[in-house]
Design an enzyme around this catalytic site. Structure first.
Site, PDB file in Angstrom:
ATOM      1  N   PHE A   1      20.618  76.408  45.545  1.00 42.26           N
ATOM      2  CA  PHE A   1      19.334  76.301  44.825  1.00 42.26           C
ATOM      3  C   PHE A   1      18.317  75.450  45.574  1.00 42.26           C
ATOM      4  O   PHE A   1      17.123  75.513  45.300  1.00 42.26           O
ATOM      5  CB  PHE A   1      19.561  75.741  43.420  1.00 42.26           C
ATOM      6  CG  PHE A   1      19.564  74.235  43.342  1.00 42.26           C
ATOM      7  CD1 PHE A   1      20.689  73.514  43.681  1.00 42.26           C
ATOM      8  CD2 PHE A   1      18.423  73.559  42.959  1.00 42.26           C
ATOM      9  CE1 PHE A   1      20.679  72.138  43.635  1.00 42.26           C
ATOM     10  CE2 PHE A   1      18.399  72.170  42.908  1.00 42.26           C
ATOM     11  CZ  PHE A   1      19.537  71.459  43.257  1.00 42.26           C
ATOM     12  N   LYS A   2      18.784  74.657  46.534  1.00 40.66           N
ATOM     13  CA  LYS A   2      17.846  73.804  47.264  1.00 40.66           C
ATOM     14  C   LYS A   2      16.782  74.601  48.006  1.00 40.66           C
ATOM     15  O   LYS A   2      15.723  74.074  48.327  1.00 40.66           O
ATOM     16  CB  LYS A   2      18.604  72.866  48.192  1.00 40.66           C
ATOM     17  CG  LYS A   2      19.446  71.857  47.415  1.00 40.66           C
ATOM     18  CD  LYS A   2      19.975  70.746  48.268  1.00 40.66           C
ATOM     19  CE  LYS A   2      20.593  69.633  47.429  1.00 40.66           C
ATOM     20  NZ  LYS A   2      21.805  70.049  46.662  1.00 40.66           N
TER      21      LYS A   2
END
Ligand SMILES: *Cc1c(COP(=O)(O)O)cnc(C)c1O
Length: 464
Positions: free
Chosen positions: A111-112
């Site tokens: 998700f980064k």
């Protein structure tokens, strides 16, 4: 929009300066002076918007005065064009009113990418306008490094140096960093552990005289405000898809530094009807102990099978505390000073306010692997270890089964084959199509001794 420090002593900054500054001069973190508010009608009008279009609506008030509409649209479009799923953040159902929000469709499968793809293009835009070049420097034990490298690899005004501990990151994680062959990307494999890498980065920020004239270091770690801001978007996106604002939604978030779930808290404060926010932790459970028992004390780091959540202290928690203490910077400065002893106690009213929306749960490795096995068995859906912790925490903490529960899937299971194998799932999760040749790609990295002067000499040599 102006940005102020959580400790009340640093000067207020513009959006642009807040993004370039990172930590405030008083040791605090920057937060917006006022939060934008969206009415029920406005949110209702967002039904059916594409991810990019919704991101524009949510981010626009935060960058007022810093970016034109056209500039913001272009940055968003560039950031999310690297995602391979058309929905950017697709939802998958795994149980009654239980949903997985797949946040791993970006270039590094975690998700980064949502924050770092956006931040890379944002920085490049700001720097081009200022006719300035910067050096991004960071230490990584895994996910952050590759997401930062991917985010900056096409930026003309950024050189990026990422330090990882030599021979101590997984092969997938190393290759995700070292196979990016852009001229502005430098991977340093440091002969030391992660703490050595982090100490070297800290020392470099403290004394930047090794850099050529006119260059400065910029941090892209999760205290950077722009990262939090970009993450608010998917809370709105998922909730609107499931019926918000006409019905409330809950979220369960695998948590480490508290950046991701703090974005969910902000979405709620901006008008999104969010019933519960569940802080899901592994054995490094300082936040679970704090929320459930008012025990916010440091304990030794435990290396778990969900390594991206292996942290002792969650840096972004301070941003929540600032709110819980009525945005009183002085109170936060005192509280954080008391934490130097290794533990701090929240006031009763702050704790009570936190509990109105946050619940928490802690899972050890053994239970986590059982969850991967169980969900795979009943649905055929394979969770990564971080997401599995979120799913179980949601099932344990859920207050109301008629409220949709969204579990944030923070990584793709192919990044963590060891945990999947421990769960007894015999089908090894395959890397997605676009990464299938990862193990055949050329790698580039420099092994350096754990010596500050040597590292600085290497960096300045590459920049001149
Ligand atoms: C970084 C990370 C987390 C933790 O997110 P925070 O914003 O630090 O709380 C959880 N899961 C994965 C896979 C991550 O990479």
């Amino acid at each position: 929009m102006k940005y102020i420090s959580t400790r009340g002593q640093a000067p207020a900054l513009s959006f642009e300066d807040a993004v370039l500054t990172g930590l405030a001069s008083d040791g605090g973190l920057y937060v917006p002076e006022n939060l934008p508010q969206f009415s029920k009608d406005t949110i209702a009008g967002w039904a059916g918007l594409s991810y990019d279009a919704l991101a524009f609506e949510v981010i626009k008030p935060f960058v007022a005065g810093a970016l034109t509409d056209e500039e913001l649209r272009t940055i968003i479009q560039k950031a999310y064009s690297s995602f391979r799923h058309q929905a950017i953040a697709p939802l998958v159902q795994t149980g009654h009113n239980e949903w997985i929000l797949e946040l791993f469709q970006g270039p590094t499968l975690a998700f980064k990418d949502f924050a770092l793809q956006f931040l890379g293009h944002l920085l490049d835009h700001i720097l081009a306008r200022r006719k300035q070049k910067v050096v991004v420097m960071g230490a990584t034990s895994g996910d952050t490094g590759s997401a930062a490298i991917e985010g900056c690899s096409r930026c003309e005004n950024i050189d990026i140096f990422i330090l990882h501990p030599h021979n101590r990151v997984s092969e997938v994680q190393r290759r995700q960093m070292t196979t990016v062959l852009s001229d502005n990307v430098y991977n340093i494999a440091l002969e030391g552990n992660f703490d050595d890498c982090q100490n070297m980065v800290k020392a470099s920020f403290a004394d930047q005289s090794f850099l050529p004239d006119g260059r400065q270091l910029v941090a892209v770690n999760s205290i950077n405000w722009a990262r939090i801001m970009a993450q608010i978007v998917y809370y709105f996106y998922a909730a609107v898809a499931l019926g918000a604002p006409h019905r409330a939604v809950s979220f369960s978030v695998p948590t480490g530094n508290f950046g991701d779930i703090f974005a969910g808290y902000l979405a709620r404060k901006m008008g999104l009807p969010v019933e519960q926010l569940i802080v899901a932790t592994n054995a490094n459970d300082i936040l679970h102990r704090c929320i459930s028992a008012n025990d916010h004390s440091k304990k030794p780091l435990i290396h778990s099978l969900s390594p991206s959540m292996d942290i002792m202290v969650s840096s972004n928690f301070e941003r929540l505390l600032f709110d819980l203490y009525g945005r009183d910077g002085k109170a936060i400065a005192e509280l954080m000073a008391s934490f130097k002893s290794g533990s701090m106690t929240l006031s009763e009213s702050a704790l009570q306010k936190a509990r109105e929306v946050f619940s928490s749960y802690r899972l050890d490795d053994e239970t986590m692997t059982k969850v991967i096995a169980g969900v795979y068995d009943t649905t055929g859906y394979l969770l990564d270890p971080h997401t599995a912790i979120g799913v179980e925490a949601a099932r344990k903490c859920r207050a109301n089964v008629s409220t949709p529960m969204v579990c944030l899937a923070t990584a793709h299971p192919a990044k963590f084959p060891k945990a999947v194998a421990k769960a007894g799932v015999t089908d090894t999760p395959a890397l997605p199509h676009h990464m299938a040749d990862l193990f055949d790609r050329e790698e580039r990295y420099q092994v350096l001794a754990n010596d500050l002067a040597g590292v600085h000499q290497y960096i300045s040599g590459q920049l001149s």
